[in-house]
Design a protein around this motif. Sequence first.
Motif, PDB file in Angstrom:
ATOM      1  N   LEU A   1      14.771 -19.498  -2.273  1.00  0.00           N
ATOM      2  CA  LEU A   1      13.917 -20.630  -2.632  1.00  0.00           C
ATOM      3  C   LEU A   1      12.484 -20.178  -2.891  1.00  0.00           C
ATOM      4  N   ILE A   2      11.940 -19.364  -2.028  1.00  0.00           N
ATOM      5  CA  ILE A   2      10.558 -18.886  -2.171  1.00  0.00           C
ATOM      6  C   ILE A   2      10.404 -18.057  -3.444  1.00  0.00           C
ATOM      7  N   GLU A   3      11.374 -17.178  -3.711  1.00  0.00           N
ATOM      8  CA  GLU A   3      11.293 -16.363  -4.923  1.00  0.00           C
ATOM      9  C   GLU A   3      11.283 -17.229  -6.183  1.00  0.00           C
ATOM     10  N   HIS A   4      12.112 -18.258  -6.228  1.00  0.00           N
ATOM     11  CA  HIS A   4      12.188 -19.092  -7.431  1.00  0.00           C
ATOM     12  C   HIS A   4      10.985 -20.017  -7.564  1.00  0.00           C
ATOM     13  N   LEU A   5      10.417 -20.451  -6.455  1.00  0.00           N
ATOM     14  CA  LEU A   5       9.277 -21.354  -6.535  1.00  0.00           C
ATOM     15  C   LEU A   5       7.955 -20.632  -6.771  1.00  0.00           C
TER      16      LEU A   5
END
Length: 188
Positions: free
Chosen positions: A180-184
């Motif tokens: 999630l953090i990588e994509h956001l």
Amino acid sequence: MDYVTLLILAIGLSLDSFAVSVISGLSLPKIQFLQASRLAIILAIVQAIMPLLGWGLQSGVRQLIAPIDHWISFFILAGIGLKMIYDSFTNRENQSIKNPLNLRVAFFLGLATSMDAMAVGFSVANLFSKLLIAILIIGSTTYFASMTGILIGKKTGPHITHYAELLGGLILLSIGAKILIEHLFLPY
């Protein structure tokens, strides 16, 4: 998905099989190496095939979910991880598995411990740039975790299964958060 993340994912997924294997080792204190290896191979094959099944199901709807795939991955992995953490704190005294060497029982144990792997295959299929390598890593990690679990079950007792399930849940929750953090926050 880089190989370190894939190995960590494989370890997290294999901990359910590890816990089942510890209980199997407790149920069969006189299990021989070839019998233990047969059980571990069945668990590993089912665990390795399930992400492929999830990938196959996901590939048909990739266009529809690409904009939200990171959220789907997060919720699936976090949900599975939180369930594993919850299960690790529930009281399950006198756990045993009736005849884990029976082929049908071993197959259903493999299915029960690998549903999360299918969900992972569905949710992070777009990250598996080399699906065959991912399947081999997941399968071999599960085999070694299962063999280790059987040995520990024979030698130590039921106290370690709680920690294995807790650790597996924390690992899956962490991987979900990482995706999630990588994509956001990290543009591709």
